[in-house]
Design a protein around this motif. Structure first.
Motif, PDB file in Angstrom:
ATOM      1  N   GLN A  47       0.705  -1.242   0.121  1.00  0.00           N
ATOM      2  CA  GLN A  47       0.001  -0.041   0.134  1.00  0.00           C
ATOM      3  C   GLN A  47       0.890   1.499  -0.164  1.00  0.00           C
ATOM      4  O   GLN A  47       0.444   2.137  -0.537  1.00  0.00           O
ATOM      5  N   LYS A  48       1.693   1.269   0.703  1.00  0.00           N
ATOM      6  CA  LYS A  48       2.916   2.183   0.820  1.00  0.00           C
ATOM      7  C   LYS A  48       3.589   2.714  -0.494  1.00  0.00           C
ATOM      8  O   LYS A  48       3.660   3.788  -0.758  1.00  0.00           O
ATOM      9  N   TYR A  49       3.956   1.624  -1.328  1.00  0.00           N
ATOM     10  CA  TYR A  49       4.551   1.700  -2.571  1.00  0.00           C
ATOM     11  C   TYR A  49       3.433   2.498  -3.545  1.00  0.00           C
ATOM     12  O   TYR A  49       3.849   3.275  -4.246  1.00  0.00           O
ATOM     13  N   VAL A  50       2.207   1.843  -3.562  1.00  0.00           N
ATOM     14  CA  VAL A  50       1.278   2.596  -4.306  1.00  0.00           C
ATOM     15  C   VAL A  50       0.793   4.111  -3.959  1.00  0.00           C
ATOM     16  O   VAL A  50       0.656   5.122  -4.973  1.00  0.00           O
ATOM     17  N   ASN A  51       1.044   4.480  -2.673  1.00  0.00           N
ATOM     18  CA  ASN A  51       0.882   5.837  -2.253  1.00  0.00           C
ATOM     19  C   ASN A  51       2.142   6.719  -2.702  1.00  0.00           C
ATOM     20  O   ASN A  51       1.696   7.788  -3.184  1.00  0.00           O
ATOM     21  N   SER A  95      14.062  15.548  -8.794  1.00  0.00           N
ATOM     22  CA  SER A  95      12.890  15.923  -8.319  1.00  0.00           C
ATOM     23  C   SER A  95      12.051  14.796  -7.938  1.00  0.00           C
ATOM     24  O   SER A  95      11.647  14.605  -6.940  1.00  0.00           O
ATOM     25  N   GLY A  96      12.021  13.785  -8.927  1.00  0.00           N
ATOM     26  CA  GLY A  96      11.230  12.669  -8.585  1.00  0.00           C
ATOM     27  C   GLY A  96      11.791  11.766  -7.250  1.00  0.00           C
ATOM     28  O   GLY A  96      10.980  11.136  -6.352  1.00  0.00           O
ATOM     29  N   LEU A  97      13.033  11.595  -7.262  1.00  0.00           N
ATOM     30  CA  LEU A  97      13.572  10.890  -6.011  1.00  0.00           C
ATOM     31  C   LEU A  97      13.445  11.605  -4.658  1.00  0.00           C
ATOM     32  O   LEU A  97      13.243  11.060  -3.599  1.00  0.00           O
ATOM     33  N   ASN A  98      13.546  13.013  -4.892  1.00  0.00           N
ATOM     34  CA  ASN A  98      13.343  13.818  -3.744  1.00  0.00           C
ATOM     35  C   ASN A  98      12.027  13.734  -3.200  1.00  0.00           C
ATOM     36  O   ASN A  98      11.868  13.907  -1.844  1.00  0.00           O
ATOM     37  N   VAL A  99      11.156  13.806  -3.947  1.00  0.00           N
ATOM     38  CA  VAL A  99       9.848  13.586  -3.462  1.00  0.00           C
ATOM     39  C   VAL A  99       9.313  12.070  -2.832  1.00  0.00           C
ATOM     40  O   VAL A  99       8.803  11.913  -1.900  1.00  0.00           O
ATOM     41  N   TRP A 100      10.052  11.106  -3.850  1.00  0.00           N
ATOM     42  CA  TRP A 100       9.999   9.677  -3.228  1.00  0.00           C
ATOM     43  C   TRP A 100      10.469   9.510  -1.971  1.00  0.00           C
ATOM     44  O   TRP A 100       9.857   8.720  -1.071  1.00  0.00           O
ATOM     45  N   ASN A 101      11.529  10.352  -1.608  1.00  0.00           N
ATOM     46  CA  ASN A 101      12.364   9.781  -0.404  1.00  0.00           C
ATOM     47  C   ASN A 101      11.782  10.952   0.745  1.00  0.00           C
ATOM     48  O   ASN A 101      12.490  11.032   1.771  1.00  0.00           O
ATOM     49  N   ASN A 102      10.775  11.929   0.501  1.00  0.00           N
ATOM     50  CA  ASN A 102      10.554  12.820   1.378  1.00  0.00           C
ATOM     51  C   ASN A 102       9.683  12.326   2.333  1.00  0.00           C
ATOM     52  O   ASN A 102       8.841  11.789   2.358  1.00  0.00           O
ATOM     53  N   TYR A 103      10.342  12.519   3.698  1.00  0.00           N
ATOM     54  CA  TYR A 103       9.752  12.282   4.985  1.00  0.00           C
ATOM     55  C   TYR A 103       9.165  13.398   5.619  1.00  0.00           C
ATOM     56  O   TYR A 103       7.998  13.379   6.146  1.00  0.00           O
ATOM     57  N   LEU A 104       9.746  14.652   5.501  1.00  0.00           N
ATOM     58  CA  LEU A 104       9.272  15.900   6.524  1.00  0.00           C
ATOM     59  C   LEU A 104       7.934  16.171   5.961  1.00  0.00           C
ATOM     60  O   LEU A 104       7.088  16.130   7.013  1.00  0.00           O
ATOM     61  N   MET A 105       7.496  16.479   4.778  1.00  0.00           N
ATOM     62  CA  MET A 105       6.215  16.785   4.309  1.00  0.00           C
ATOM     63  C   MET A 105       5.216  15.754   4.552  1.00  0.00           C
ATOM     64  O   MET A 105       3.984  15.843   4.996  1.00  0.00           O
ATOM     65  N   ALA A 106       5.729  14.401   4.380  1.00  0.00           N
ATOM     66  CA  ALA A 106       4.623  13.333   4.654  1.00  0.00           C
ATOM     67  C   ALA A 106       4.369  13.213   6.031  1.00  0.00           C
ATOM     68  O   ALA A 106       3.316  12.979   6.334  1.00  0.00           O
ATOM     69  N   ASN A 107       5.454  13.285   6.973  1.00  0.00           N
ATOM     70  CA  ASN A 107       5.041  13.243   8.295  1.00  0.00           C
ATOM     71  C   ASN A 107       4.249  14.527   8.962  1.00  0.00           C
ATOM     72  O   ASN A 107       3.362  14.435   9.762  1.00  0.00           O
ATOM     73  N   LEU A 108       4.511  15.618   8.240  1.00  0.00           N
ATOM     74  CA  LEU A 108       3.617  16.727   8.602  1.00  0.00           C
ATOM     75  C   LEU A 108       2.229  16.875   7.983  1.00  0.00           C
ATOM     76  O   LEU A 108       1.416  17.164   8.822  1.00  0.00           O
ATOM     77  N   LEU A 109       1.928  16.203   7.145  1.00  0.00           N
ATOM     78  CA  LEU A 109       0.511  16.068   6.494  1.00  0.00           C
ATOM     79  C   LEU A 109      -0.320  15.163   6.526  1.00  0.00           C
ATOM     80  O   LEU A 109      -1.539  15.032   6.341  1.00  0.00           O
ATOM     81  N   ILE A 110       0.344  13.839   6.315  1.00  0.00           N
ATOM     82  CA  ILE A 110      -0.367  12.490   6.314  1.00  0.00           C
ATOM     83  C   ILE A 110      -0.743  11.941   7.754  1.00  0.00           C
ATOM     84  O   ILE A 110       0.383  11.932   8.721  1.00  0.00           O
ATOM     85  N   ARG A 111      -1.809  11.500   8.210  1.00  0.00           N
ATOM     86  CA  ARG A 111      -2.103  11.146   9.460  1.00  0.00           C
ATOM     87  C   ARG A 111      -2.475   9.615   9.276  1.00  0.00           C
ATOM     88  O   ARG A 111      -2.217   8.878  10.489  1.00  0.00           O
ATOM     89  N   GLN A 146       0.096   6.436   4.312  1.00  0.00           N
ATOM     90  CA  GLN A 146       1.276   6.513   4.391  1.00  0.00           C
ATOM     91  C   GLN A 146       2.291   6.426   3.025  1.00  0.00           C
ATOM     92  O   GLN A 146       1.893   5.373   2.392  1.00  0.00           O
ATOM     93  N   THR A 147       3.295   7.130   2.675  1.00  0.00           N
ATOM     94  CA  THR A 147       4.169   6.875   1.886  1.00  0.00           C
ATOM     95  C   THR A 147       5.176   6.035   2.293  1.00  0.00           C
ATOM     96  O   THR A 147       5.474   5.888   3.436  1.00  0.00           O
ATOM     97  N   LEU A 148       6.348   5.735   1.578  1.00  0.00           N
ATOM     98  CA  LEU A 148       7.479   4.688   1.991  1.00  0.00           C
ATOM     99  C   LEU A 148       8.092   5.146   3.002  1.00  0.00           C
ATOM    100  O   LEU A 148       8.333   4.424   3.978  1.00  0.00           O
TER     101      LEU A 148
END
Length: 276
Positions: A68-72, A202-218, A223-225
């Motif tokens: 599921q996290k891969y899909v997200n 840019s794609g890899l930066n977003v794929w590996n982005n933790y800060l914004m995912a932790n900030l916005l996703i509950r 959840q992303t990877l």
């Protein structure tokens, strides 16, 4: 002179080999650790596994719900690129080729966005996401990642467009193309290395982005990877073989993508270095 040249080349290759081993060894160690039992991992930390434990991967995949996290992550990264590429290409082309009043100030304003660290934008981004009801949505995460990447994207593509000869566009417009038509039919096909650089970087930066995912996703199902892996790590910080298996599942596909596109990536990074 010939002996000196051979010695210099040999030393250069030895230095590159040392750097390669330093870079590749952590990856090999992670893969080897993911194939051990817990007991063998502690008894033989640095060695190869005596028997491959492939069930570590199934345990990591199921417990961390990596599917599921891969899909997200794919949805967020794919949507991000679909929005970012047209925006930065059109904006960069306008700044590089079109003469209009205040162009230099527009470009300087965009450069300010490159200079601001991403962490500084976290609280304003969250406050805006709350007002727009974009918290805990993949759409919100995608849009904010696009907003944070536009400045660098325009800077990168502008450098590439400047390196292309203006005579190509002029010849197309003499043949009847509009400026936008010459942009679509002439400039963009020649900009594939720059576009691939944008996609990979840019794609890899977003794929590996933790800060914004932790900030916005509950919600766990959104959840992303990077976010899911961080939570899985906290829950399995002593089960290293399973943890390493999850890390391999997340890391190796991205390494393969970069290896497959490395020539285009390097060509795009150096294409704007000399003005054509």
């Amino acid at each position: 002179m010939k002996t000196k040249k051979i010695a210099t080349r040999t030393l250069a290759y030895l230095a590159l080999l040392v750097v390669f081993l330093i870079i590749i060894y952590p990856v090999v160690w992670m893969i080897a650790g993911s194939l051990k039992t817990e007991q063998e991992f502690y008894q033989n930390v640095w060695g190869l596994p005596s028997q491959f434990q492939w069930d570590n991967y199934s345990r990591a995949w199921n417990h961390a719900k990596l599917g599921q996290k891969y899909v997200n992550s794919l949805l967020v990264t794919g949507g991000f690129l679909c929005i970012l590429l047209p925006v930065v290409c059109c904006a960069a082309y306008a700044i590089a080729r079109v003469q209009f009043k205040g162009k230099k100030w527009v470009f300087r304003y965009l450069l300010m966005g490159v200079m601001i660290p991403g962490g500084v934008l976290a609280i304003p981004s969250f406050a805006l996401a709350v007002k727009l009801s974009l918290v805990d949505t993949r759409t919100g995460l995608t849009l904010f990642c696009v907003a944070h990447s536009i400045a660098f994207g325009v800077f990168l593509m502008r450098s590439f467009f400047i390196s292309l000869p203006k005579s190509l566009e002029e010849a197309a417009m003499i043949d009847g193309c509009t400026r936008f038509g010459s942009f679509l039919r002439v400039i963009l096909p020649l900009s594939v290395p720059g576009l691939m650089t944008q996609v990979i970087y840019s794609g890899l930066n977003v794929w590996n982005n933790y800060l914004m995912a932790n900030l916005l996703i509950r919600s766990p199902e959104k959840q992303t990877l990077p976010l899911g892996l961080a939570i899985f790590t906290a829950e399995n910080n002593v089960k290293y073989p399973v943890l390493f298996a999850a890390l391999v599942c997340v890391t190796v596909p991205m390494l393969l993508v970069y290896i497959a596109g490395q020539k285009t990536f390097i060509a795009g990074m150096t294409a704007g270095a000399v003005k054509g």
